[in-house]
Design an enzyme around this catalytic site. Structure first.
Site, PDB file in Angstrom:
ATOM      1  N   LYS A 144      11.460   6.292  -6.409  1.00 13.23           N
ATOM      2  CA  LYS A 144      10.002   6.239  -5.775  1.00 13.23           C
ATOM      3  C   LYS A 144       9.952   5.250  -4.667  1.00 13.23           C
ATOM      4  O   LYS A 144      10.572   4.240  -4.901  1.00 13.23           O
ATOM      5  CB  LYS A 144       8.864   6.060  -6.589  1.00 13.23           C
ATOM      6  CG  LYS A 144       9.015   7.280  -7.776  1.00 13.23           C
ATOM      7  CD  LYS A 144       7.926   7.903  -7.817  1.00 13.23           C
ATOM      8  CE  LYS A 144       7.943   9.081  -8.855  1.00 13.23           C
ATOM      9  NZ  LYS A 144       6.709  10.144  -8.810  1.00 13.23           N
ATOM     10  N   GLY A 148       0.777  -1.284   0.068  1.00 12.66           N
ATOM     11  CA  GLY A 148       0.041  -0.184   0.048  1.00 12.66           C
ATOM     12  C   GLY A 148       0.971   1.236   0.129  1.00 12.66           C
ATOM     13  O   GLY A 148       2.187   1.292  -0.533  1.00 12.66           O
ATOM     14  N   GLY A 187       5.865   4.305  -8.970  1.00 11.14           N
ATOM     15  CA  GLY A 187       6.315   2.774  -8.967  1.00 11.14           C
ATOM     16  C   GLY A 187       5.267   2.066  -9.213  1.00 11.14           C
ATOM     17  O   GLY A 187       5.381   0.733 -10.020  1.00 11.14           O
ATOM     18  N   HIS A 188       4.413   1.667  -8.128  1.00 12.51           N
ATOM     19  CA  HIS A 188       3.392   0.674  -8.020  1.00 12.51           C
ATOM     20  C   HIS A 188       2.534   0.789  -9.228  1.00 12.51           C
ATOM     21  O   HIS A 188       2.063  -0.089  -9.987  1.00 12.51           O
ATOM     22  CB  HIS A 188       2.565   0.930  -6.946  1.00 12.51           C
ATOM     23  CG  HIS A 188       3.416   0.589  -5.821  1.00 12.51           C
ATOM     24  ND1 HIS A 188       3.517   1.705  -4.729  1.00 12.51           N
ATOM     25  CD2 HIS A 188       3.738  -0.330  -5.107  1.00 12.51           C
ATOM     26  CE1 HIS A 188       4.230   1.189  -3.624  1.00 12.51           C
ATOM     27  NE2 HIS A 188       4.349   0.075  -3.719  1.00 12.51           N
ATOM     28  N   ARG A 204       8.471   4.910   1.601  1.00 14.58           N
ATOM     29  CA  ARG A 204       9.292   5.401   2.763  1.00 14.58           C
ATOM     30  C   ARG A 204       9.868   6.999   2.691  1.00 14.58           C
ATOM     31  O   ARG A 204      10.216   7.383   3.536  1.00 14.58           O
ATOM     32  CB  ARG A 204      10.314   4.396   3.291  1.00 14.58           C
ATOM     33  CG  ARG A 204       9.853   3.255   3.787  1.00 14.58           C
ATOM     34  CD  ARG A 204      10.990   2.339   4.363  1.00 14.58           C
ATOM     35  NE  ARG A 204      10.452   1.461   5.325  1.00 14.58           N
ATOM     36  CZ  ARG A 204      10.210  -0.145   4.721  1.00 14.58           C
ATOM     37  NH1 ARG A 204      10.493  -0.319   3.520  1.00 14.58           N
ATOM     38  NH2 ARG A 204       9.718  -0.872   5.395  1.00 14.58           N
ATOM     39  N   LEU A 230       0.557   3.704  -2.154  1.00 16.07           N
ATOM     40  CA  LEU A 230       0.951   3.499  -3.477  1.00 16.07           C
ATOM     41  C   LEU A 230       1.658   4.592  -4.214  1.00 16.07           C
ATOM     42  O   LEU A 230       1.140   5.826  -3.723  1.00 16.07           O
ATOM     43  CB  LEU A 230      -0.112   3.033  -4.610  1.00 16.07           C
ATOM     44  CG  LEU A 230      -0.782   1.597  -3.984  1.00 16.07           C
ATOM     45  CD1 LEU A 230      -1.944   1.144  -4.492  1.00 16.07           C
ATOM     46  CD2 LEU A 230       0.435   0.373  -3.848  1.00 16.07           C
TER      47      LEU A 230
END
Ligand code: PAF
Length: 279
Positions: free
Chosen positions: A184, A31, A36-37, A187, A33
């Site tokens: 990306k 999650g 990148g995701h 964190r 997101l």
């Protein structure tokens, strides 16, 4: 786009799709997101009839002093991005749905997990492999998509899928970066303005190493030394590791003769960031 909370419901949905002969792509995530995701989801949507995104902060892959409790979570925001990217469902189980009180089976790997991130995160890959084995059994996808930013994870998952005959294809996808080069990551939200600036030291130092390789330098120790010295110039940075290993075997090398992974983990303040190049 629907949000599914239970394993049973998800199995029913996928069963229906499979009866219709539809292919299923899967993007496992924790999650919060980002682009990148999104790139993984878009690729899955392009290559499969249906796409499921899991959104589950897996407690089993966090060590006792790590950021499980503070890991950013925002399902509404994630749902927007998943809808935009064109996926069909989010699987967002509660931890109790995935790990019952009697849970006691784990997937452990005896190669690939001891070095790099595994050195300072000794239980991490056992947690990753176990949750992915469960998710692959629940979702039964034809293809699953992983970013190269977690290069060790990508190598480990490919290996696990071969070892345990999961019968699905693991697709590795390129790292997505901010315009200034920072990889990306969920964190990155932990970083203050000053730390965000300092975090550029990861991609800049990787570029230094990459340029040395490009120029024909083959001595791994020399390249690692230059990268480390450059990172050490940044006062907010503290090196966890910088290593060059063979790809995808992740074995130590002293000389560059084939494809290698140059990977690093660096603390910027309290935030541990990773980055890498494969060349
Ligand atoms: O890369 C991640 O976000 C996680 O390690 C994964 C693959 C979703 C397993 O929890």
């Amino acid at each position: 786009m629907i949000i599914i909370k239970t394993i049973e419901e998800l199995r029913e949905l996928v069963k229906g799709w499979k009866r219709e002969g539809l292919s299923v792509g899967f993007v496992p995530t924790m999650g919060y997101l980002h682009e990148g995701h999104k790139s993984l989801i878009i690729r899955s949507v392009a290559e499969n009839d249906k796409t499921i995104v899991s959104d589950f902060v897996n407690p089993m892959q966090f060590g006792p002093t790590e950021d499980l409790n503070t890991y950013p979570r925002d399902l509404d925001r994630d749902a927007e991005l998943v809808t935009e990217a064109g996926a069909d469902a989010i699987f967002n189980p509660e931890p109790e749905e995935m790990y019952t009180d009697s849970f006691s089976s784990y997937v452990d790997m005896t190669t690939l997990t001891g070095g790099l991130c595994g050195k300072t995160r000794p239980i991490h890959f056992r947690g990753v492999c176990t949750v992915l084995a469960k998710l692959f059994n629940i979702v039964t996808p034809d293809k699953a998509y992983f970013g190269q930013k977690d290069a060790q994870q990508l190598a480990v998952v490919k290996h696990m899928v071969e070892d345990l005959n999961f019968g699905l294809e693991i697709v590795g996808c390129p790292i997505i970066r901010e315009e200034d080069g920072l990889a990306k990551s969920s964190r990155n939200t932990y970083l203050s303005k000053e730390e965000r600036e300092a975090a550029l030291i990861l991609s800049k130092s990787l570029k230094l190493g990459s340029d040395m390789m490009e120029a024909g330098e083959k001595d791994v120790q020399k390249i690692v030394q230059v990268i480390k010295e450059n990172i050490e110039k940044e006062p907010l940075a503290k090196i966890d590791y910088v290593e060059i290993v063979s790809w995808p075997e992740l074995e130590e090398v002293s000389e560059i003769t084939g494809t290698v992974l140059c990977a690093m983990a660096v603390y910027i303040g309290k935030t541990r960031l990773i980055d890498n190049i494969i060349r």
